[in-house]
Write a protein that holds these residues in place. Structure first.
Motif, PDB file in Angstrom:
ATOM      1  N   TYR A   1      42.634  22.617  53.746  1.00  9.21           N
ATOM      2  CA  TYR A   1      42.684  22.797  55.203  1.00  9.21           C
ATOM      3  C   TYR A   1      44.063  22.441  55.747  1.00  9.21           C
ATOM      4  O   TYR A   1      44.559  23.080  56.684  1.00  9.21           O
ATOM      5  CB  TYR A   1      41.624  21.929  55.874  1.00  9.21           C
ATOM      6  CG  TYR A   1      41.557  22.134  57.370  1.00  9.21           C
ATOM      7  CD1 TYR A   1      40.751  23.129  57.920  1.00  9.21           C
ATOM      8  CD2 TYR A   1      42.310  21.346  58.235  1.00  9.21           C
ATOM      9  CE1 TYR A   1      40.705  23.334  59.297  1.00  9.21           C
ATOM     10  CE2 TYR A   1      42.277  21.543  59.607  1.00  9.21           C
ATOM     11  CZ  TYR A   1      41.466  22.527  60.130  1.00  9.21           C
ATOM     12  OH  TYR A   1      41.426  22.732  61.484  1.00  9.21           O
ATOM     13  N   ALA A   2      44.689  21.425  55.166  1.00  9.06           N
ATOM     14  CA  ALA A   2      45.968  20.930  55.683  1.00  9.06           C
ATOM     15  C   ALA A   2      47.175  21.747  55.222  1.00  9.06           C
ATOM     16  O   ALA A   2      48.274  21.554  55.730  1.00  9.06           O
ATOM     17  CB  ALA A   2      46.161  19.477  55.264  1.00  9.06           C
TER      18      ALA A   2
ATOM     19  N   HIS B   1      39.534  13.666  58.742  1.00 13.80           N
ATOM     20  CA  HIS B   1      39.240  12.834  59.911  1.00 13.80           C
ATOM     21  C   HIS B   1      37.808  13.034  60.405  1.00 13.80           C
ATOM     22  O   HIS B   1      37.195  12.098  60.929  1.00 13.80           O
ATOM     23  CB  HIS B   1      40.220  13.150  61.036  1.00 13.80           C
ATOM     24  CG  HIS B   1      41.649  13.146  60.601  1.00 13.80           C
ATOM     25  ND1 HIS B   1      42.446  14.258  60.618  1.00 13.80           N
ATOM     26  CD2 HIS B   1      42.422  12.146  60.105  1.00 13.80           C
ATOM     27  CE1 HIS B   1      43.642  13.968  60.157  1.00 13.80           C
ATOM     28  NE2 HIS B   1      43.663  12.693  59.837  1.00 13.80           N
TER      29      HIS B   1
ATOM     30  N   GLU C   1      40.820  14.678  65.298  1.00 12.66           N
ATOM     31  CA  GLU C   1      40.316  15.478  64.174  1.00 12.66           C
ATOM     32  C   GLU C   1      41.305  16.579  63.823  1.00 12.66           C
ATOM     33  O   GLU C   1      40.984  17.763  63.854  1.00 12.66           O
ATOM     34  CB  GLU C   1      38.943  16.070  64.501  1.00 12.66           C
ATOM     35  CG  GLU C   1      38.190  16.570  63.280  1.00 12.66           C
ATOM     36  CD  GLU C   1      36.770  16.980  63.603  1.00 12.66           C
ATOM     37  OE1 GLU C   1      35.964  16.079  63.870  1.00 12.66           O
ATOM     38  OE2 GLU C   1      36.493  18.201  63.613  1.00 12.66           O
ATOM     39  N   ARG C   2      42.514  16.190  63.485  1.00 11.70           N
ATOM     40  CA  ARG C   2      43.496  17.190  63.063  1.00 11.70           C
ATOM     41  C   ARG C   2      42.991  17.945  61.844  1.00 11.70           C
ATOM     42  O   ARG C   2      43.246  19.133  61.680  1.00 11.70           O
ATOM     43  CB  ARG C   2      44.828  16.513  62.756  1.00 11.70           C
ATOM     44  CG  ARG C   2      45.947  17.496  62.408  1.00 11.70           C
ATOM     45  CD  ARG C   2      47.225  16.756  62.071  1.00 11.70           C
ATOM     46  NE  ARG C   2      47.708  15.994  63.207  1.00 11.70           N
ATOM     47  CZ  ARG C   2      48.373  14.854  63.103  1.00 11.70           C
ATOM     48  NH1 ARG C   2      48.594  14.327  61.918  1.00 11.70           N
ATOM     49  NH2 ARG C   2      48.812  14.239  64.185  1.00 11.70           N
ATOM     50  N   ASN C   3      42.280  17.230  60.984  1.00  6.72           N
ATOM     51  CA  ASN C   3      41.705  17.837  59.785  1.00  6.72           C
ATOM     52  C   ASN C   3      40.223  17.480  59.728  1.00  6.72           C
ATOM     53  O   ASN C   3      39.861  16.358  59.396  1.00  6.72           O
ATOM     54  CB  ASN C   3      42.422  17.317  58.536  1.00  6.72           C
ATOM     55  CG  ASN C   3      42.000  18.040  57.272  1.00  6.72           C
ATOM     56  OD1 ASN C   3      40.876  18.503  57.145  1.00  6.72           O
ATOM     57  ND2 ASN C   3      42.914  18.134  56.319  1.00  6.72           N
TER      58      ASN C   3
ATOM     59  N   ALA D   1      40.045  18.813  52.114  1.00  2.04           N
ATOM     60  CA  ALA D   1      41.010  18.299  53.101  1.00  2.04           C
ATOM     61  C   ALA D   1      42.415  18.824  52.805  1.00  2.04           C
ATOM     62  O   ALA D   1      43.170  19.176  53.719  1.00  2.04           O
ATOM     63  CB  ALA D   1      41.002  16.773  53.090  1.00  2.04           C
ATOM     64  N   LYS D   2      42.759  18.900  51.519  1.00  4.81           N
ATOM     65  CA  LYS D   2      44.090  19.365  51.126  1.00  4.81           C
ATOM     66  C   LYS D   2      44.267  20.843  51.451  1.00  4.81           C
ATOM     67  O   LYS D   2      45.309  21.254  51.968  1.00  4.81           O
ATOM     68  CB  LYS D   2      44.294  19.120  49.626  1.00  4.81           C
ATOM     69  CG  LYS D   2      45.681  19.448  49.132  1.00  4.81           C
ATOM     70  CD  LYS D   2      45.820  19.118  47.651  1.00  4.81           C
ATOM     71  CE  LYS D   2      47.217  19.462  47.132  1.00  4.81           C
ATOM     72  NZ  LYS D   2      47.348  19.154  45.678  1.00  4.81           N
TER      73      LYS D   2
ATOM     74  N   HIS E   1      44.424  16.816  68.148  1.00  4.24           N
ATOM     75  CA  HIS E   1      45.504  16.944  67.177  1.00  4.24           C
ATOM     76  C   HIS E   1      46.578  15.881  67.312  1.00  4.24           C
ATOM     77  O   HIS E   1      47.597  15.941  66.618  1.00  4.24           O
ATOM     78  CB  HIS E   1      46.146  18.337  67.290  1.00  4.24           C
ATOM     79  CG  HIS E   1      45.255  19.445  66.845  1.00  4.24           C
ATOM     80  ND1 HIS E   1      45.146  20.637  67.523  1.00  4.24           N
ATOM     81  CD2 HIS E   1      44.389  19.534  65.807  1.00  4.24           C
ATOM     82  CE1 HIS E   1      44.269  21.421  66.911  1.00  4.24           C
ATOM     83  NE2 HIS E   1      43.798  20.771  65.870  1.00  4.24           N
TER      84      HIS E   1
ATOM     85  N   TYR F   1      38.024  18.101  57.641  1.00  2.00           N
ATOM     86  CA  TYR F   1      37.540  17.761  56.306  1.00  2.00           C
ATOM     87  C   TYR F   1      38.039  16.402  55.840  1.00  2.00           C
ATOM     88  O   TYR F   1      37.697  15.952  54.758  1.00  2.00           O
ATOM     89  CB  TYR F   1      37.926  18.858  55.308  1.00  2.00           C
ATOM     90  CG  TYR F   1      37.311  20.180  55.676  1.00  2.00           C
ATOM     91  CD1 TYR F   1      35.995  20.474  55.321  1.00  2.00           C
ATOM     92  CD2 TYR F   1      38.010  21.109  56.440  1.00  2.00           C
ATOM     93  CE1 TYR F   1      35.401  21.668  55.683  1.00  2.00           C
ATOM     94  CE2 TYR F   1      37.428  22.316  56.809  1.00  2.00           C
ATOM     95  CZ  TYR F   1      36.122  22.581  56.436  1.00  2.00           C
ATOM     96  OH  TYR F   1      35.532  23.760  56.805  1.00  2.00           O
TER      97      TYR F   1
END
Length: 583
Positions: free
Chosen positions: A491-492, A310, A304-306, A488-489, A342, A308
């Motif tokens: 957060y990343a 994964h 779950e690196r992300n 997601a974008k 991660h 929003y």
């Protein structure tokens, strides 16, 4: 006859002689190869039309005549045996030796199947010693044969078997006992699976290594699957070269599969995976002419690196994988407890191999063992209590003491369950084990209608059965799964921040505010300048070295540009009070 005529006649004669083609045989056949026991193997190749071909092996002799430049014939099924010799005769002879007859397994998928043992010998952490020991025992693996496929994509019938041909893998079947490099270069999941099978069954085992890192499932769809989906044009893909080039005549025992990470890139692909995966399994079986061939697969490990992305797509794709168990002769190795939050390539591959091995013993060899962790079976709601029944509980369910991402889960408490009411909002729930059932309640949900277990990218969950196999994630609801790509974008996004801001554990709303401030100061024009200064820094290091005056100057120019911007971002964040008491 003058000299010119003599030369002309000589050239014509030698040309005519050279047009007589030698017999060839498919590259899937070689010395040190493995043949599948109890199944009729087809041997095929090319030669001049009309030529007679014979094949001898293990007391059998079969003959055929070449038609349209191609020939093929079938061997009678062989029992476990060897070593044997195979002699192919026509206008020339081809001889293979040291052939074993046993079971052949194909390992396919993407990077988590593709990662070789060398990757984990060099890991330097937990699996290092175990894999090093496996490699050092290479001389004992004389009953294991390896075939490694080159990672190429073709149209159907475009390419003969694409064996890897390098200093280690010589473009043919190899004996695992030949040298350490063969073990180091083999799939970590696949080789340990083969090693455990061979030690347990006491028969020769062949492993076909056919996988590609980063590949989507569509790259592995065989022609039969594409036709079933209504596709009229043949696709250029991995299946055609790495499997399809020999599937029609070279039988194997079964498949092990580890793939899906690439298809969890967005919600649509994750939701499409169930149908594609089932069709692919049936298509592989069709191409290998065995509708009951065992197909064993790994459910995606926790990651779950992300959250929003994964955190949403991984649970959906795991559902799709679990649904494949509806097909006969399938088995799933659950890896929900073996991931890293991660790192998409967790090192705990020996456990993955062991769980696939257990599935093989049951599904492929009909051993009377418990091979699966608990699987959701049914549920009953009584008031505020949600009672769940499980298959594969063995001699009972239990909570297991386990560490996940630095958090210790206790054997005294079952974790990972959530309940929701009519508002469809899930809350962490209390769970009590009662034999092969779990009773779940939640103070915030008086009238539950839905339950989820381990339904996150990286869940903190610890329900196991009595043989230490983890429960597969599941949900009882059919609520719409919502995915916001903008979340997601955001957060990343990698932002240039001061150390004090980087340390803050911020909410998505806070990150969104921070992005606005960041991009105001580091606008597109300023970002171009930053990239140019960074490129100058990299070039200085490459050209002059890390301690050169040119490099020192490039670093200073970059820092002098960026530091005032970071300071300005800090100041505005403080003035707007985004983090208030967090700084």
């Amino acid at each position: 006859m003058n000299l010119f005529k003599k030369l002309t006649l000589f050239i014509l004669c030698t040309s005519a002689f050279s047009l007589s083609a030698e017999i060839t045989v498919s590259k899937i056949f070689s010395s040190d190869m493995m043949l599948q026991r109890d199944k009729a193997v087809t041997v095929w190749g090319t030669a001049d039309s009309g030529e007679k071909i014979s094949v001898k092996i293990a007391g059998q002799k079969h003959e055929t005549q070449v038609s349209s430049g191609k020939w093929s014939l079938k061997l009678e099924p062989l029992k476990v045996s060897g070593p044997h010799k195979m002699l192919i005769e026509g206008s020339n002879k081809i001889e293979f030796d040291n052939i074993l007859v046993g079971d052949i397994w194909l390992c396919g998928g993407q990077s988590n199947m593709d990662y070789d043992i060398r990757s984990y010998v060099n890991w330097g952490r937990k699996p290092h010693k175990e894999y090093t020991s496996i490699v050092n025992n290479f001389a004992s693996y004389d009953q294991i044969r390896l075939a490694k496929m080159n990672k190429i994509s073709t149209l159907p019938n475009q390419y003969d078997v694409p064996f890897v041909e390098d200093k280690t893998f010589k473009g043919k079947w190899m004996k695992a006992s030949d040298n350490k490099e063969l073990i180091l270069g083999s799939s970590a999941v696949g080789f340990v699976f083969a090693k455990k099978l061979q030690a347990d069954l006491k028969i020769p085992i062949g492993l076909i290594d056919a996988n590609k890192g980063g590949s989507f499932i569509k790259f592995w769809e065989p022609p039969h699957a594409l036709k079933a989906r209504g596709e009229s044009r043949p696709a250029r893909n991995m299946f055609n070269s790495m499997l399809g080039s020999y599937a029609h005549g070279f039988p194997i025992k079964g498949f092990i599969w580890y793939q899906g990470e690439s298809d969890a890139i967005n919600l649509q692909k994750a939701q499409e995976y169930e149908k594609t995966f089932k069709t692919m399994i049936e298509g592989w079986r069709h191409e290998f002419k065995d509708p009951e061939m065992p197909f064993l697969f790994v459910q995606l490990a926790s990651f779950e690196r992300n959250p929003y992305m994964h955190g949403i797509t991984y649970p959906v794709l795991r559902d799709a994988q679990t649904a494949a168990l509806e097909l006969d002769n399938t088995g799933m190795a659950v890896a929900i407890d073996l991931g890293m939050i991660h790192d998409i390539h967790p090192p705990q591959k020996i456990e993955v191999s062991e769980r696939l091995f257990l599935a093989a013993k049951k599904v492929a060899y009909n051993k009377d063992i418990e091979f699966s962790g608990p699987l959701y079976k049914s549920h009953e709601i009584k008031g505020n209590k949600f009672n769940v029944s499980f298959a594969h509980s063995a001699k009972g369910l239990k909570a297991k003491s386990i560490e996940l991402n630095g958090t210790q889960l206790s054997a005294d408490k079952v974790q990972g369950f959530e309940l929701a009411g009519q508002n469809q909002v899930f809350h962490p729930a209390e769970a009590k084990i009662k034999g092969d059932k779990v009773e779940v309640t939640c103070a915030q949900v008086k009238k539950p209608i839905a339950l989820r277990y381990a339904y996150k990218g990286f869940p903190y969950a610890n329900l196991y059965n009595s043989v230490d196999l983890p429960c597969s994630p599941f949900r009882t609801d059919s609520f719409e799964i919502k995915f916001n790509p903008n979340d997601a974008k955001v957060y990343a996004r990698n932002l240039f921040l001061s150390p004090k801001l980087r340390k803050i554990k911020m909410t998505l709303a806070q990150k969104r505010q921070l992005v606005i401030i960041h991009d105001k100061h580091l606008n597109p024009e300023m970002e171009k300048k930053r990239q140019l200064l960074w490129k100058t820094r990299i070039n200085a290091m490459k050209k002059y070295g890390s301690s050169s005056q040119e490099m020192i100057k490039a670093i200073a120019n970059y820092d002098n540009f960026l530091n005032p911007l970071i300071k300005a971002i800090d100041s505005e964040v403080v003035n707007q009070g985004i983090f208030k008491d967090q700084i």
